[in-house]
Motif scaffolding. Structure first.
Motif, PDB file in Angstrom:
ATOM      1  N   UNK A  23       0.845  -1.193   0.000  1.00 18.96           N
ATOM      2  CA  UNK A  23       0.000   0.000   0.000  1.00 18.96           C
ATOM      3  C   UNK A  23       0.878   1.239   0.000  1.00 18.96           C
ATOM      4  N   UNK A  24       0.545   2.173  -0.879  1.00 22.07           N
ATOM      5  CA  UNK A  24       1.205   3.469  -0.918  1.00 22.07           C
ATOM      6  C   UNK A  24       0.099   4.503  -0.854  1.00 22.07           C
ATOM      7  N   UNK A  25      -0.058   5.128   0.317  1.00 21.52           N
ATOM      8  CA  UNK A  25      -1.169   6.064   0.508  1.00 21.52           C
ATOM      9  C   UNK A  25      -0.747   7.206   1.408  1.00 21.52           C
ATOM     10  N   UNK A  26      -1.339   8.354   1.155  1.00 17.88           N
ATOM     11  CA  UNK A  26      -1.165   9.520   2.014  1.00 17.88           C
ATOM     12  C   UNK A  26      -2.475  10.291   1.932  1.00 17.88           C
ATOM     13  N   UNK A  27      -3.388   9.963   2.829  1.00 18.56           N
ATOM     14  CA  UNK A  27      -4.744  10.505   2.774  1.00 18.56           C
ATOM     15  C   UNK A  27      -5.094  11.249   4.045  1.00 18.56           C
ATOM     16  N   UNK A  28      -5.944  12.228   3.894  1.00 16.43           N
ATOM     17  CA  UNK A  28      -6.611  12.835   5.033  1.00 16.43           C
ATOM     18  C   UNK A  28      -8.081  12.489   4.877  1.00 16.43           C
ATOM     19  N   UNK A  29      -8.627  11.874   5.907  1.00 20.35           N
ATOM     20  CA  UNK A  29     -10.013  11.412   5.884  1.00 20.35           C
ATOM     21  C   UNK A  29     -10.791  12.194   6.925  1.00 20.35           C
ATOM     22  N   UNK A  30     -12.009  12.567   6.569  1.00 15.84           N
ATOM     23  CA  UNK A  30     -12.867  13.243   7.546  1.00 15.84           C
ATOM     24  C   UNK A  30     -14.098  12.387   7.770  1.00 15.84           C
ATOM     25  N   UNK A  31     -14.390  12.153   9.043  1.00 14.76           N
ATOM     26  CA  UNK A  31     -15.552  11.354   9.421  1.00 14.76           C
ATOM     27  C   UNK A  31     -16.254  12.055  10.573  1.00 14.76           C
ATOM     28  N   UNK A  33     -16.950  15.057  10.967  1.00 17.56           N
ATOM     29  CA  UNK A  33     -16.298  16.312  11.324  1.00 17.56           C
ATOM     30  C   UNK A  33     -14.923  16.161  11.948  1.00 17.56           C
ATOM     31  N   UNK A  34     -14.424  14.927  12.078  1.00 17.09           N
ATOM     32  CA  UNK A  34     -13.102  14.693  12.657  1.00 17.09           C
ATOM     33  C   UNK A  34     -12.159  14.233  11.549  1.00 17.09           C
ATOM     34  N   UNK A  35     -11.059  14.956  11.382  1.00 17.87           N
ATOM     35  CA  UNK A  35     -10.080  14.609  10.344  1.00 17.87           C
ATOM     36  C   UNK A  35      -8.982  13.736  10.941  1.00 17.87           C
ATOM     37  N   UNK A  36      -8.564  12.728  10.174  1.00 15.32           N
ATOM     38  CA  UNK A  36      -7.440  11.895  10.574  1.00 15.32           C
ATOM     39  C   UNK A  36      -6.686  11.478   9.319  1.00 15.32           C
ATOM     40  N   UNK A  37      -5.467  10.984   9.517  1.00 10.29           N
ATOM     41  CA  UNK A  37      -4.646  10.620   8.366  1.00 10.29           C
ATOM     42  C   UNK A  37      -4.531   9.107   8.237  1.00 10.29           C
ATOM     43  N   UNK A  38      -4.373   8.683   6.993  1.00 11.61           N
ATOM     44  CA  UNK A  38      -4.107   7.281   6.669  1.00 11.61           C
ATOM     45  C   UNK A  38      -2.898   7.293   5.745  1.00 11.61           C
ATOM     46  N   UNK A  39      -1.839   6.637   6.192  1.00  9.20           N
ATOM     47  CA  UNK A  39      -0.627   6.575   5.385  1.00  9.20           C
ATOM     48  C   UNK A  39      -0.245   5.117   5.192  1.00  9.20           C
ATOM     49  N   UNK A  40       0.093   4.771   3.971  1.00  8.72           N
ATOM     50  CA  UNK A  40       0.528   3.416   3.664  1.00  8.72           C
ATOM     51  C   UNK A  40       1.996   3.395   3.328  1.00  8.72           C
ATOM     52  N   UNK A  41       2.707   2.493   3.976  1.00  5.23           N
ATOM     53  CA  UNK A  41       4.140   2.310   3.733  1.00  5.23           C
ATOM     54  C   UNK A  41       4.343   0.837   3.417  1.00  5.23           C
ATOM     55  N   UNK A  42       4.232   0.463   2.150  1.00  7.11           N
ATOM     56  CA  UNK A  42       4.375  -0.931   1.713  1.00  7.11           C
ATOM     57  C   UNK A  42       3.353  -1.838   2.404  1.00  7.11           C
ATOM     58  N   UNK A  44       2.533  -1.710   5.722  1.00  7.14           N
ATOM     59  CA  UNK A  44       2.003  -1.094   6.942  1.00  7.14           C
ATOM     60  C   UNK A  44       1.072   0.053   6.572  1.00  7.14           C
ATOM     61  N   UNK A  45      -0.125   0.044   7.146  1.00  5.54           N
ATOM     62  CA  UNK A  45      -1.076   1.141   6.978  1.00  5.54           C
ATOM     63  C   UNK A  45      -1.251   1.775   8.347  1.00  5.54           C
ATOM     64  N   UNK A  46      -0.859   3.039   8.470  1.00  3.25           N
ATOM     65  CA  UNK A  46      -0.944   3.747   9.742  1.00  3.25           C
ATOM     66  C   UNK A  46      -2.145   4.692   9.708  1.00  3.25           C
ATOM     67  N   UNK A  47      -3.010   4.537  10.702  1.00  2.04           N
ATOM     68  CA  UNK A  47      -4.185   5.395  10.848  1.00  2.04           C
ATOM     69  C   UNK A  47      -3.944   6.241  12.086  1.00  2.04           C
ATOM     70  N   UNK A  48      -3.785   7.559  11.899  1.00  8.06           N
ATOM     71  CA  UNK A  48      -3.465   8.462  13.006  1.00  8.06           C
ATOM     72  C   UNK A  48      -4.684   9.319  13.319  1.00  8.06           C
TER      73      UNK A  48
END
Length: 126
Positions: A23-31, A33-42, A44-48
């Protein structure tokens, strides 16, 4: 109508026949009204997430049970790491080592990081 169990089982069957995903991702997601990031590094998918409140809301409203998500991620060769304010608090999937605390709390095959929880709840100085 397809039941969730049947649909999840079909998904597992499909994933097991495929090579591991990257996975290669660099997203900002809003749910809600709350924004969080999703980043993919091969693999590993990190949800912050910005707070534990946002993390609990996401966990409460998840479309798939935690154990099912962990198995699906592992079958795809992926690991998801949940972070709160940058500190890792949980991991599920291929590289997760289920913690005794997660098992006691009924979370299933999820690794919890108590030091990450402490970092996430500690107020930051300015």
């Amino acid at each position: 109508m397809v039941t969730t169990t049947k649909a999840v089982g079909d998904l597992f069957d499909l994933i097991e026949r495929k090579p591991d995903l990257l996975v290669d991702a660099d997203l900002t997601v809003e749910r809600d009204g709350v924004a969080f990031t999703v980043r993919g590094y091969d693999d590993l998918v990190a949800v912050d997430l910005p707070s534990f409140g946002a993390a609990f809301a996401l966990f409460r409203d998840r479309p798939v049970e935690g154990a099912d998500a962990a198995v699906a991620l592992a079958a795809a060769g992926l690991t998801a790491e949940i972070r709160v304010r940058g500190a890792p608090v949980a991991r599920l999937g291929a590289d997760a080592v289920p913690s005794p605390l997660a098992k006691r709390l009924g979370f299933g095959p999820i690794q919890l990081f108590l030091d990450g929880v402490l970092l996430a709840i500690t107020p930051r100085r300015g």
